[in-house]
Design a protein around this motif. Structure first.
Motif, mmCIF file in Angstrom:
data_model
loop_
_atom_site.group_PDB
_atom_site.id
_atom_site.type_symbol
_atom_site.label_atom_id
_atom_site.label_comp_id
_atom_site.label_asym_id
_atom_site.label_seq_id
_atom_site.Cartn_x
_atom_site.Cartn_y
_atom_site.Cartn_z
ATOM 1 N N UNK A 187 0.832 -1.213 0.000
ATOM 2 C CA UNK A 187 0.000 0.000 0.000
ATOM 3 C C UNK A 187 0.866 1.264 0.000
ATOM 4 N N UNK A 188 1.671 1.421 -1.062
ATOM 5 C CA UNK A 188 2.472 2.640 -1.203
ATOM 6 C C UNK A 188 1.630 3.715 -1.895
ATOM 7 N N UNK A 189 2.276 4.782 -2.343
ATOM 8 C CA UNK A 189 1.545 5.944 -2.839
ATOM 9 C C UNK A 189 0.717 5.626 -4.077
ATOM 10 N N UNK A 190 1.287 4.902 -5.024
ATOM 11 C CA UNK A 190 0.542 4.594 -6.246
ATOM 12 C C UNK A 190 -0.673 3.718 -5.947
ATOM 13 N N UNK A 191 -0.500 2.727 -5.073
ATOM 14 C CA UNK A 191 -1.609 1.850 -4.697
ATOM 15 C C UNK A 191 -2.723 2.656 -4.040
ATOM 16 N N UNK A 192 -2.350 3.578 -3.135
ATOM 17 C CA UNK A 192 -3.344 4.415 -2.468
ATOM 18 C C UNK A 192 -4.046 5.328 -3.469
ATOM 19 N N UNK A 193 -3.300 5.867 -4.425
ATOM 20 C CA UNK A 193 -3.893 6.757 -5.432
ATOM 21 C C UNK A 193 -4.871 6.007 -6.326
ATOM 22 N N UNK A 194 -4.489 4.797 -6.735
ATOM 23 C CA UNK A 194 -5.369 3.994 -7.589
ATOM 24 C C UNK A 194 -6.658 3.634 -6.872
ATOM 25 N N UNK A 195 -6.544 3.349 -5.577
ATOM 26 C CA UNK A 195 -7.753 3.022 -4.808
ATOM 27 C C UNK A 195 -8.669 4.232 -4.682
ATOM 28 N N UNK A 196 -8.076 5.416 -4.436
ATOM 29 C CA UNK A 196 -8.889 6.625 -4.302
ATOM 30 C C UNK A 196 -9.510 7.026 -5.625
ATOM 31 N N UNK A 197 -8.791 6.839 -6.739
ATOM 32 C CA UNK A 197 -9.305 7.242 -8.048
ATOM 33 C C UNK A 197 -10.505 6.401 -8.465
#
Length: 264
Positions: A187-197
């Motif tokens: 759950x790094x930054x890209x994973x968190x961003x993809x989940x929020x998007x």
């Protein structure tokens, strides 16, 4: 709901700012720790790869050193020649399938970043050692130093300064490349961003925020490393000491640090 681009940016920051911040912290942690461990691995591998073999060495020593160097060469070639995203899949799922090791995604991420960085740093350290003037080693041997003392006291301090820019480059690359670890659910930054998007389907807005966060992290790391390099270089306005104790047995006379005022 917001109707403009920047309205959505502000809204998404309000809704998912804490999630993105946690992802950024994990990204930095993976990059910094992985780079640090990778540098240690690279330093050990680079030093072993540059062990000299003399004609008077025993056959056992020559065989062991050459076998170890060939194994380390294979390690460097494999991890430099394959993408980190593939390495993450092989390490995480391969450990589970072949050895029945159920490691956490975060631990697998640390492991992959460390060994990947170690492969690149090994070649960097080797190049840094070979870039030191051979006369330095010859002078150390002339005063009775063995190989370990020569490397520790003479060669490595100069080589490490030479590889500092590449070390910083690897840290910046790792900050960005940790995004591939989302394939093993880190759950790094890209994973968190993809989940929020995926909640509002506002991919452009959320990844614009992500882009800015990545830039802030890499820019800050770059400036800190340049500051560290300048500290390692020492002051540029140093003054050579002209005192010779053999010429003046009475003691050193301190040089003036400021120009005195007034006339003589």
């Amino acid at each position: 709901m917001p109707e403009t681009f920047f309205g959505w940016v502000v809204y998404l920051l309000q809704q998912y700012g804490s999630v993105l911040l946690k992802g950024a912290v994990v990204t930095l942690l993976l990059a910094v720790v992985g780079t640090f461990i990778g540098c240690i691995i690279g330093l050990i591998v680079g030093v072993i790869q540059t062990i000299p073999l003399e004609d008077n060495d025993s056959k056992v020593k020559r065989t062991l050193v050459r076998c170890l160097q060939r194994l380390l060469d294979a390690y460097v070639e494999v991890f430099r020649g394959t993408p980190m995203i593939v390495q993450a899949m092989v390490v995480y799922y391969g450990a589970m399938s072949l050895f029945d090791i159920d490691m956490s995604p975060l631990f697998a991420g640390f492991l992959v970043v460390s060994i990947n960085t170690g492969a690149y740093m090994a070649e960097t350290v080797r190049g840094g050692i070979e870039s030191v003037d051979p006369g330095q080693k010859e002078a150390a041997i002339a005063i009775g130093m063995d190989h370990i003392q020569t490397m520790r006291c003479v060669i490595l301090p100069q080589a490490l300064r030479n590889v500092m820019p590449q070390l910083g480059n690897n840290l910046i690359i790792n900050i960005k490349d940790t995004s591939v670890l989302n394939v093993i659910s880190v759950t790094e930054l890209y994973f968190a961003s993809k989940s929020a998007a995926g909640v509002y389907y506002k991919y452009f807005e959320i990844f614009f925020i992500t882009c800015v966060i990545y830039f802030i992290m890499t820019f800050t790391a770059s400036r800190l490393l340049r500051w560290l390099e300048s500290k390692m270089d020492g002051p540029k306005d140093y003054q050579l000491v002209t005192y010779d104790p053999m010429m003046d047995p009475c003691g050193d006379i301190p040089l003036p640090t400021k120009k005195p005022k007034g006339r003589y």
